[in-house]
Motif scaffolding. Structure first.
Motif, PDB file in Angstrom:
ATOM      1  N   SER A 155      69.760 -35.321  21.048  1.00 13.61           N
ATOM      2  CA  SER A 155      69.836 -34.613  22.319  1.00 13.61           C
ATOM      3  C   SER A 155      70.608 -35.439  23.350  1.00 13.61           C
ATOM      4  O   SER A 155      71.392 -34.903  24.139  1.00 13.61           O
ATOM      5  CB  SER A 155      68.419 -34.309  22.834  1.00 13.61           C
ATOM      6  OG  SER A 155      68.462 -33.555  24.015  1.00 13.61           O
ATOM      7  N   LYS A 156      70.396 -36.747  23.343  1.00 19.99           N
ATOM      8  CA  LYS A 156      71.127 -37.638  24.254  1.00 19.99           C
ATOM      9  C   LYS A 156      72.633 -37.573  23.991  1.00 19.99           C
ATOM     10  O   LYS A 156      73.436 -37.479  24.919  1.00 19.99           O
ATOM     11  CB  LYS A 156      70.642 -39.083  24.081  1.00 19.99           C
ATOM     12  CG  LYS A 156      69.302 -39.394  24.707  1.00 19.99           C
ATOM     13  CD  LYS A 156      68.974 -40.873  24.490  1.00 19.99           C
ATOM     14  CE  LYS A 156      67.641 -41.237  25.119  1.00 19.99           C
ATOM     15  NZ  LYS A 156      67.292 -42.671  24.897  1.00 19.99           N
ATOM     16  N   VAL A 157      72.987 -37.651  22.709  1.00 20.46           N
ATOM     17  CA  VAL A 157      74.395 -37.637  22.333  1.00 20.46           C
ATOM     18  C   VAL A 157      75.055 -36.319  22.732  1.00 20.46           C
ATOM     19  O   VAL A 157      76.160 -36.300  23.286  1.00 20.46           O
ATOM     20  CB  VAL A 157      74.550 -37.859  20.809  1.00 20.46           C
ATOM     21  CG1 VAL A 157      76.009 -37.671  20.388  1.00 20.46           C
ATOM     22  CG2 VAL A 157      74.059 -39.246  20.423  1.00 20.46           C
ATOM     23  N   VAL A 158      74.357 -35.224  22.469  1.00 18.28           N
ATOM     24  CA  VAL A 158      74.901 -33.905  22.802  1.00 18.28           C
ATOM     25  C   VAL A 158      75.088 -33.767  24.310  1.00 18.28           C
ATOM     26  O   VAL A 158      76.143 -33.303  24.779  1.00 18.28           O
ATOM     27  CB  VAL A 158      73.966 -32.788  22.286  1.00 18.28           C
ATOM     28  CG1 VAL A 158      74.433 -31.429  22.805  1.00 18.28           C
ATOM     29  CG2 VAL A 158      73.936 -32.780  20.767  1.00 18.28           C
ATOM     30  N   LEU A 159      74.085 -34.163  25.068  1.00 13.43           N
ATOM     31  CA  LEU A 159      74.165 -34.061  26.530  1.00 13.43           C
ATOM     32  C   LEU A 159      75.276 -34.942  27.077  1.00 13.43           C
ATOM     33  O   LEU A 159      76.006 -34.538  27.992  1.00 13.43           O
ATOM     34  CB  LEU A 159      72.818 -34.455  27.140  1.00 13.43           C
ATOM     35  CG  LEU A 159      72.644 -34.145  28.630  1.00 13.43           C
ATOM     36  CD1 LEU A 159      72.741 -32.648  28.882  1.00 13.43           C
ATOM     37  CD2 LEU A 159      71.302 -34.678  29.134  1.00 13.43           C
ATOM     38  N   LYS A 160      75.437 -36.134  26.512  1.00 14.34           N
ATOM     39  CA  LYS A 160      76.494 -37.046  26.950  1.00 14.34           C
ATOM     40  C   LYS A 160      77.865 -36.446  26.689  1.00 14.34           C
ATOM     41  O   LYS A 160      78.764 -36.503  27.550  1.00 14.34           O
ATOM     42  CB  LYS A 160      76.345 -38.378  26.206  1.00 14.34           C
ATOM     43  CG  LYS A 160      77.346 -39.445  26.641  1.00 14.34           C
ATOM     44  CD  LYS A 160      77.103 -40.747  25.895  1.00 14.34           C
ATOM     45  CE  LYS A 160      78.102 -41.813  26.316  1.00 14.34           C
ATOM     46  NZ  LYS A 160      77.869 -43.093  25.583  1.00 14.34           N
ATOM     47  N   ASN A 161      78.040 -35.841  25.530  1.00 13.89           N
ATOM     48  CA  ASN A 161      79.320 -35.205  25.196  1.00 13.89           C
ATOM     49  C   ASN A 161      79.598 -34.006  26.097  1.00 13.89           C
ATOM     50  O   ASN A 161      80.743 -33.763  26.483  1.00 13.89           O
ATOM     51  CB  ASN A 161      79.320 -34.760  23.733  1.00 13.89           C
ATOM     52  CG  ASN A 161      79.362 -35.943  22.780  1.00 13.89           C
ATOM     53  OD1 ASN A 161      79.803 -37.032  23.143  1.00 13.89           O
ATOM     54  ND2 ASN A 161      78.891 -35.737  21.559  1.00 13.89           N
ATOM     55  N   GLU A 162      78.562 -33.247  26.421  1.00 11.54           N
ATOM     56  CA  GLU A 162      78.723 -32.093  27.305  1.00 11.54           C
ATOM     57  C   GLU A 162      79.145 -32.535  28.703  1.00 11.54           C
ATOM     58  O   GLU A 162      79.995 -31.903  29.337  1.00 11.54           O
ATOM     59  CB  GLU A 162      77.416 -31.297  27.376  1.00 11.54           C
ATOM     60  CG  GLU A 162      77.062 -30.562  26.101  1.00 11.54           C
ATOM     61  CD  GLU A 162      78.051 -29.472  25.783  1.00 11.54           C
ATOM     62  OE1 GLU A 162      78.457 -28.743  26.700  1.00 11.54           O
ATOM     63  OE2 GLU A 162      78.447 -29.361  24.596  1.00 11.54           O
ATOM     64  N   LEU A 163      78.558 -33.635  29.192  1.00  8.93           N
ATOM     65  CA  LEU A 163      78.920 -34.149  30.517  1.00  8.93           C
ATOM     66  C   LEU A 163      80.375 -34.640  30.528  1.00  8.93           C
ATOM     67  O   LEU A 163      81.108 -34.426  31.500  1.00  8.93           O
ATOM     68  CB  LEU A 163      77.972 -35.289  30.907  1.00  8.93           C
ATOM     69  CG  LEU A 163      76.529 -34.874  31.225  1.00  8.93           C
ATOM     70  CD1 LEU A 163      75.667 -36.117  31.467  1.00  8.93           C
ATOM     71  CD2 LEU A 163      76.488 -33.951  32.430  1.00  8.93           C
ATOM     72  N   LYS A 164      80.782 -35.307  29.444  1.00  7.63           N
ATOM     73  CA  LYS A 164      82.163 -35.769  29.349  1.00  7.63           C
ATOM     74  C   LYS A 164      83.119 -34.589  29.358  1.00  7.63           C
ATOM     75  O   LYS A 164      84.194 -34.632  29.993  1.00  7.63           O
ATOM     76  CB  LYS A 164      82.360 -36.574  28.065  1.00  7.63           C
ATOM     77  CG  LYS A 164      81.763 -37.971  28.093  1.00  7.63           C
ATOM     78  CD  LYS A 164      82.075 -38.690  26.790  1.00  7.63           C
ATOM     79  CE  LYS A 164      81.519 -40.125  26.818  1.00  7.63           C
ATOM     80  NZ  LYS A 164      81.801 -40.846  25.555  1.00  7.63           N
ATOM     81  N   LYS A 165      82.755 -33.524  28.667  1.00  4.54           N
ATOM     82  CA  LYS A 165      83.602 -32.344  28.601  1.00  4.54           C
ATOM     83  C   LYS A 165      83.726 -31.688  29.983  1.00  4.54           C
ATOM     84  O   LYS A 165      84.814 -31.247  30.368  1.00  4.54           O
ATOM     85  CB  LYS A 165      83.003 -31.342  27.605  1.00  4.54           C
ATOM     86  CG  LYS A 165      83.902 -30.140  27.306  1.00  4.54           C
ATOM     87  CD  LYS A 165      83.191 -29.162  26.378  1.00  4.54           C
ATOM     88  CE  LYS A 165      82.854 -29.813  25.068  1.00  4.54           C
ATOM     89  NZ  LYS A 165      82.230 -28.841  24.134  1.00  4.54           N
ATOM     90  N   GLU A 166      82.620 -31.653  30.721  1.00  2.00           N
ATOM     91  CA  GLU A 166      82.653 -31.046  32.051  1.00  2.00           C
ATOM     92  C   GLU A 166      83.531 -31.875  32.995  1.00  2.00           C
ATOM     93  O   GLU A 166      84.285 -31.311  33.806  1.00  2.00           O
ATOM     94  CB  GLU A 166      81.225 -30.946  32.608  1.00  2.00           C
ATOM     95  CG  GLU A 166      80.368 -29.905  31.912  1.00  2.00           C
ATOM     96  CD  GLU A 166      78.975 -29.830  32.492  1.00  2.00           C
ATOM     97  OE1 GLU A 166      78.710 -30.540  33.484  1.00  2.00           O
ATOM     98  OE2 GLU A 166      78.142 -29.074  31.953  1.00  2.00           O
ATOM     99  N   LEU A 167      83.410 -33.212  32.914  1.00  2.00           N
ATOM    100  CA  LEU A 167      84.221 -34.083  33.776  1.00  2.00           C
ATOM    101  C   LEU A 167      85.705 -33.947  33.445  1.00  2.00           C
ATOM    102  O   LEU A 167      86.560 -33.965  34.322  1.00  2.00           O
ATOM    103  CB  LEU A 167      83.777 -35.534  33.614  1.00  2.00           C
ATOM    104  CG  LEU A 167      82.389 -35.877  34.165  1.00  2.00           C
ATOM    105  CD1 LEU A 167      82.006 -37.320  33.812  1.00  2.00           C
ATOM    106  CD2 LEU A 167      82.349 -35.682  35.672  1.00  2.00           C
TER     107      LEU A 167
END
Length: 276
Positions: A261-273
């Motif tokens: 879940s941490k990895v997925v959320l981190k990737n999602e935040l990177k994608k949004e930025l």
């Protein structure tokens, strides 16, 4: 914005989605049916070497527990016999059991194909980068499922058969067990374990959908522990050792789910930025 793979030129209606889902289910059912027929024809091997093996005191799990017990200087986990007899009380019971076991084996063997069909159904809603993870998704999902099936067969089933097969309220009661009862215990233990081991995959998609976060999983870790213990009590014999043995891998899977879940959320935040 990155184009989604398989994105149709026009939106599909609800009925179009239902029709598409129907064909995925038809192909999955066909795979289960084909492998089920093969399992049906291998009756002697499946029943004598696999299904009824946990009833044998010489089963690999019992020997392993005995070795562990003797390592600590005791024979507490060693067993000499499992004193119950399997019997068929209904005319069509054995044929019915044969059919359902064949379907169950067909489902287990066809699981990677079923996962592939599931992936094809959801893939039109994914981005190109996410679609490239198809092979990894199928491999990981199948691996977790098969590990769960093996855990259910080699750990949960022997513990249940040994405990329930030896349990007695009185010497006046004979242990004559219906074959359907034995098969149901084995089937539920194996399939339940296989599906439970899919927990990290479920958490992955729930995180992608924004329904859970790592903080949420951490916050309710104690509640999850209680649920795991209850679940272990349901699918295992009512003794502490069995429940602890089953609880440990489930708790490990829960911690793995937090990491995913941490990895997925981190990737999602990177994608949004990146898109922002």
């Amino acid at each position: 914005m990155t184009k989604k793979i398989g994105e149709p030129e026009k939106d599909m209606s609800f009925l179009d989605h239902v029709e598409e889902l129907r064909w995925h289910l038809v192909r999955s059912s066909a795979a289960i049916f084909i492998f089920g027929i093969i399992a049906f024809l291998m009756k002697d091997f499946i029943f004598n070497k696999i299904i009824f093996a946990p009833k044998d005191p010489d089963f690999i799990t019992y020997r392993a527990f005995c070795k562990v017990s003797r390592f600590f200087g005791t024979d507490g986990l060693c067993i000499d016999k499992i004193p119950f007899t399997l019997q068929s009380l209904e005319m069509g019971e054995q044929f019915s059991v044969h059919i359902w076991i064949s379907i169950t084996v067909g489902f287990i063997i066809a699981f990677p194909f079923i996962i592939w069909e599931f992936w094809k159904f959801i893939s039109p809603g994914l981005y190109e980068k996410e679609r490239k993870g198809a092979v990894a998704f199928i491999i990981v999902s199948s691996f977790l499922f098969f590990v769960g099936v093996l855990f259910g067969y080699y750990v949960i089933t022997p513990l249940s058969v040994n405990f329930l097969g030896n349990y007695s309220v009185s010497e006046l009661v004979e242990r004559n067990i219906k074959i359907n009862s034995y098969i149901s215990l084995l089937r539920s233990s194996v399939l339940a374990s296989g599906l439970i081991f899919e927990l990290p995959i479920v958490m992955y998609f729930l995180t992608k959908m924004g329904l859970i976060t790592p903080d949420f999983l951490k916050q309710y870790r104690k509640h999850a522990l209680v649920i795991v213990l209850i679940l272990s009590a349901v699918i295992t014999p009512p003794d502490i050792v069995s429940q602890v043995i089953v609880s440990i891998p489930i708790l490990i899977l829960y911690e793995v789910s937090i990491f995913i879940s941490k990895v997925v959320l981190k990737n999602e935040l990177k994608k949004e930025l990146k898109n922002g």
